[in-house]
Design an enzyme around this catalytic site. Sequence first.
Site, mmCIF file in Angstrom:
data_model
loop_
_atom_site.group_PDB
_atom_site.id
_atom_site.type_symbol
_atom_site.label_atom_id
_atom_site.label_comp_id
_atom_site.label_asym_id
_atom_site.label_seq_id
_atom_site.Cartn_x
_atom_site.Cartn_y
_atom_site.Cartn_z
ATOM 1 N N GLU A 1 0.830 -1.207 0.000
ATOM 2 C CA GLU A 1 0.000 0.000 0.000
ATOM 3 C C GLU A 1 0.865 1.258 0.000
ATOM 4 O O GLU A 1 0.499 2.283 -0.589
ATOM 5 C CB GLU A 1 -0.938 0.001 1.208
ATOM 6 C CG GLU A 1 -2.002 -1.067 1.134
ATOM 7 C CD GLU A 1 -2.836 -1.151 2.392
ATOM 8 O OE1 GLU A 1 -4.067 -0.996 2.287
ATOM 9 O OE2 GLU A 1 -2.262 -1.374 3.476
ATOM 10 N N LYS B 1 -11.165 4.725 2.188
ATOM 11 C CA LYS B 1 -10.284 4.050 1.235
ATOM 12 C C LYS B 1 -11.190 3.342 0.239
ATOM 13 O O LYS B 1 -12.008 2.494 0.626
ATOM 14 C CB LYS B 1 -9.377 3.049 1.938
ATOM 15 C CG LYS B 1 -8.442 2.307 0.976
ATOM 16 C CD LYS B 1 -7.557 1.307 1.688
ATOM 17 C CE LYS B 1 -6.378 2.030 2.270
ATOM 18 N NZ LYS B 1 -5.335 1.090 2.749
#
Length: 120
Positions: free
Chosen positions: A21, A98
């Site tokens: 990520e 997200k």
Amino acid sequence: MGTIKVKNIRVYAYHGCLVEEGKIGSDYRVDLTVKANLSKSSKTDNLADTVDYVHLNSIVKEEMAIRSKLLETVAKRILDRIFNEIELVQKGKVAVSKLNPPIGGNVAMVTIIVSKTRKG
């Protein structure tokens, strides 16, 4: 007391606990609500007498650019800066989402919501 909302601020950032990520990044959405006394600005028609939503948007973008493992940390930083930089704000709420999180399923978004009130 009045309310200013800035909705669906889109940002590409690198938050998350996974190493990938931090390298690949992903899309985020931030929604922001602040409460402030808007009576003066409604009379003066002067930007200096209100909460400038351009300033709010800048704070969000700058804080989202700083990598964090947790969305809670990012949301707290956003609110702390708003309260430090804009005295007129009495209450604030920020939702950091997200989009398409890597959690092994068809999930549109995960959202963290944090609120803060000025102690006075």
